[in-house]
Design a protein around this motif. Structure first.
Motif, PDB file in Angstrom:
ATOM      1  N   VAL A  16       0.829  -1.332  -0.021  1.00 15.92           N
ATOM      2  CA  VAL A  16      -0.154  -0.218  -0.133  1.00 15.92           C
ATOM      3  C   VAL A  16       0.764   1.128  -0.046  1.00 15.92           C
ATOM      4  CG1 VAL A  16      -1.867   1.382   1.165  1.00 15.92           C
ATOM      5  CG2 VAL A  16      -1.811  -1.163   1.429  1.00 15.92           C
ATOM      6  N   ALA A  17       0.679   2.155  -0.895  1.00 20.84           N
ATOM      7  CA  ALA A  17       1.420   3.393  -1.017  1.00 20.84           C
ATOM      8  C   ALA A  17       0.477   4.676  -0.373  1.00 20.84           C
ATOM      9  CB  ALA A  17       2.069   3.543  -2.504  1.00 20.84           C
ATOM     10  N   GLY A  18       0.159   4.629   1.054  1.00 18.43           N
ATOM     11  CA  GLY A  18      -0.505   5.538   1.412  1.00 18.43           C
ATOM     12  C   GLY A  18      -0.005   7.218   1.300  1.00 18.43           C
ATOM     13  N   MET A  19      -0.679   8.074   1.451  1.00 22.62           N
ATOM     14  CA  MET A  19      -0.341   9.341   1.337  1.00 22.62           C
ATOM     15  C   MET A  19       0.875   9.896   2.150  1.00 22.62           C
ATOM     16  SD  MET A  19      -3.507  11.385   2.806  1.00 22.62           S
ATOM     17  CE  MET A  19      -4.769  10.640   3.070  1.00 22.62           C
ATOM     18  N   CYS A  20       1.530  10.671   1.993  1.00 22.59           N
ATOM     19  CA  CYS A  20       2.560  11.155   2.705  1.00 22.59           C
ATOM     20  C   CYS A  20       3.608   9.860   3.420  1.00 22.59           C
ATOM     21  CB  CYS A  20       1.883  11.775   4.229  1.00 22.59           C
ATOM     22  SG  CYS A  20       0.961  13.141   3.698  1.00 22.59           S
ATOM     23  N   SER A  21       3.714   9.061   2.468  1.00 20.05           N
ATOM     24  CA  SER A  21       4.837   7.958   2.961  1.00 20.05           C
ATOM     25  C   SER A  21       4.394   7.244   3.774  1.00 20.05           C
ATOM     26  CB  SER A  21       6.292   8.726   3.024  1.00 20.05           C
ATOM     27  OG  SER A  21       6.554   9.341   1.979  1.00 20.05           O
ATOM     28  N   ASN A  22       2.994   7.054   4.030  1.00 23.32           N
ATOM     29  CA  ASN A  22       2.545   5.938   5.023  1.00 23.32           C
ATOM     30  C   ASN A  22       2.416   4.564   4.051  1.00 23.32           C
ATOM     31  OD1 ASN A  22       1.961   7.277   7.796  1.00 23.32           O
ATOM     32  ND2 ASN A  22       0.815   8.625   6.034  1.00 23.32           N
ATOM     33  N   TYR A  23       3.483   3.952   4.123  1.00 18.40           N
ATOM     34  CA  TYR A  23       3.580   2.645   3.020  1.00 18.40           C
ATOM     35  C   TYR A  23       3.352   1.281   3.916  1.00 18.40           C
ATOM     36  CZ  TYR A  23       6.413   5.827   0.002  1.00 18.40           C
ATOM     37  OH  TYR A  23       6.643   7.045  -0.828  1.00 18.40           O
ATOM     38  N   THR A  24       3.042   0.391   3.463  1.00 15.92           N
ATOM     39  CA  THR A  24       2.845  -0.807   4.059  1.00 15.92           C
ATOM     40  C   THR A  24       3.317  -1.974   2.971  1.00 15.92           C
ATOM     41  OG1 THR A  24       0.655  -0.262   4.985  1.00 15.92           O
ATOM     42  CG2 THR A  24       1.133  -2.669   4.793  1.00 15.92           C
ATOM     43  N   ILE A  49      10.496   2.218  -6.696  1.00 18.56           N
ATOM     44  CA  ILE A  49       9.679   1.106  -6.317  1.00 18.56           C
ATOM     45  C   ILE A  49       8.245   1.453  -6.320  1.00 18.56           C
ATOM     46  CG2 ILE A  49       9.303  -0.761  -4.827  1.00 18.56           C
ATOM     47  CD1 ILE A  49      12.442  -0.589  -4.374  1.00 18.56           C
ATOM     48  N   LYS A  50       7.282   0.642  -7.139  1.00 17.53           N
ATOM     49  CA  LYS A  50       5.904   1.181  -6.764  1.00 17.53           C
ATOM     50  C   LYS A  50       5.039   0.141  -6.145  1.00 17.53           C
ATOM     51  CE  LYS A  50       6.884   4.998  -9.100  1.00 17.53           C
ATOM     52  NZ  LYS A  50       7.351   6.001  -8.240  1.00 17.53           N
ATOM     53  N   GLU A  51       3.760   0.562  -5.710  1.00 11.49           N
ATOM     54  CA  GLU A  51       2.834  -0.499  -5.278  1.00 11.49           C
ATOM     55  C   GLU A  51       2.626  -1.672  -6.075  1.00 11.49           C
ATOM     56  OE1 GLU A  51      -0.873   1.213  -2.974  1.00 11.49           O
ATOM     57  OE2 GLU A  51      -1.581   0.215  -4.779  1.00 11.49           O
ATOM     58  N   GLY A  52       2.827  -2.851  -5.328  1.00 17.57           N
ATOM     59  CA  GLY A  52       2.603  -4.130  -6.149  1.00 17.57           C
ATOM     60  C   GLY A  52       4.034  -4.755  -6.384  1.00 17.57           C
ATOM     61  N   ASP A  53       5.169  -3.689  -6.498  1.00 19.25           N
ATOM     62  CA  ASP A  53       6.582  -4.482  -6.930  1.00 19.25           C
ATOM     63  C   ASP A  53       7.151  -5.151  -5.644  1.00 19.25           C
ATOM     64  OD1 ASP A  53       6.519  -3.037  -9.328  1.00 19.25           O
ATOM     65  OD2 ASP A  53       7.796  -1.447  -8.436  1.00 19.25           O
ATOM     66  N   VAL A  54       7.938  -6.175  -6.046  1.00 20.22           N
ATOM     67  CA  VAL A  54       8.721  -7.083  -5.220  1.00 20.22           C
ATOM     68  C   VAL A  54      10.260  -6.564  -5.339  1.00 20.22           C
ATOM     69  CG1 VAL A  54       9.239  -9.495  -4.916  1.00 20.22           C
ATOM     70  CG2 VAL A  54       6.913  -8.975  -5.447  1.00 20.22           C
ATOM     71  N   PHE A  55      10.794  -6.556  -3.920  1.00 18.13           N
ATOM     72  CA  PHE A  55      12.025  -6.241  -4.034  1.00 18.13           C
ATOM     73  C   PHE A  55      12.772  -7.079  -2.484  1.00 18.13           C
ATOM     74  CE2 PHE A  55       9.622  -3.410  -1.413  1.00 18.13           C
ATOM     75  CZ  PHE A  55      10.270  -2.985  -0.236  1.00 18.13           C
ATOM     76  N   LYS A  63      16.786  -1.010   4.079  1.00 22.56           N
ATOM     77  CA  LYS A  63      17.838  -0.511   3.027  1.00 22.56           C
ATOM     78  C   LYS A  63      17.323  -1.532   1.769  1.00 22.56           C
ATOM     79  CE  LYS A  63      22.483  -0.624   1.442  1.00 22.56           C
ATOM     80  NZ  LYS A  63      23.757  -0.874   1.505  1.00 22.56           N
ATOM     81  N   VAL A  64      16.777  -0.970   0.663  1.00 20.06           N
ATOM     82  CA  VAL A  64      16.541  -1.753  -0.551  1.00 20.06           C
ATOM     83  C   VAL A  64      17.694  -2.365  -1.139  1.00 20.06           C
ATOM     84  CG1 VAL A  64      15.428  -1.847  -2.777  1.00 20.06           C
ATOM     85  CG2 VAL A  64      14.259  -0.714  -0.939  1.00 20.06           C
ATOM     86  N   VAL A  65      17.953  -3.631  -1.372  1.00 23.57           N
ATOM     87  CA  VAL A  65      19.275  -4.222  -2.090  1.00 23.57           C
ATOM     88  C   VAL A  65      18.912  -5.118  -3.253  1.00 23.57           C
ATOM     89  CG1 VAL A  65      20.589  -4.330   0.032  1.00 23.57           C
ATOM     90  CG2 VAL A  65      19.177  -6.132  -0.439  1.00 23.57           C
ATOM     91  N   GLN A  66      19.750  -5.165  -4.059  1.00 21.10           N
ATOM     92  CA  GLN A  66      19.351  -5.898  -5.518  1.00 21.10           C
ATOM     93  C   GLN A  66      20.120  -7.207  -5.557  1.00 21.10           C
ATOM     94  OE1 GLN A  66      16.724  -5.268  -6.565  1.00 21.10           O
ATOM     95  NE2 GLN A  66      16.550  -2.809  -6.652  1.00 21.10           N
TER      96      GLN A  66
END
Length: 128
Positions: free
Chosen positions: A39-47, A89-95, A125-128
């Motif tokens: 979930v990409a909630g407003m104001c960086s309230n991400y789940t 990275i957008k909603e629905g993406d896997v990382f 920290k996102v890593v690839q």
């Protein structure tokens, strides 16, 4: 006498190895997990939800239901460092990510609008 001393040294080495591994696993240092941006909630309230990796269950919500949508997520968490999260990275993406220590003086401004997220927050920290 030599056998007893040898056994004691081996036991101490095994104990040290077990303690070091469990300490690292608890902090998450260097351990890679796979997550989905839920979930990409407003104001960086991400789940997010952990979809791969053995994460400490105390670090994430076993299940969390978004009160806005009534959708339930498993191994859910929010992030405590939204300014460090890549904008690509957008909603629905896997990382893949690692848990990292929080910065002492983060230089980050985020608006204060509320959107529900899980209570558990991780500094990642996102890593690839």
């Amino acid at each position: 006498m030599k056998i007893g001393l040898f056994t004691l040294v081996i036991a101490a080495a095994v104990f040290s190895a077990i303690t070091a591994c469990s300490s690292k696993a608890t902090k998450g240092g260097g351990t890679r997990y796979k997550a989905r941006f839920e979930v990409a909630g407003m104001c960086s309230n991400y789940t997010f939800s952990v979809i791969e990796g053995r994460i400490d269950p105390l670090l994430v919500a076993a299940t969390w239901t978004n009160p806005q949508t009534n959708k339930t997520y498993w191994k859910a968490f929010g992030i405590s460092n939204p300014c460090d999260f890549p904008s690509g990275i957008k909603e629905g993406d896997v990382f893949y990510f690692e848990i990292v220590p929080a910065k002492k003086d983060p230089q980050c401004a985020v608006c204060m609008a509320y959107y529900p997220t899980p209570e558990r927050k991780l500094n990642i920290k996102v890593v690839q």
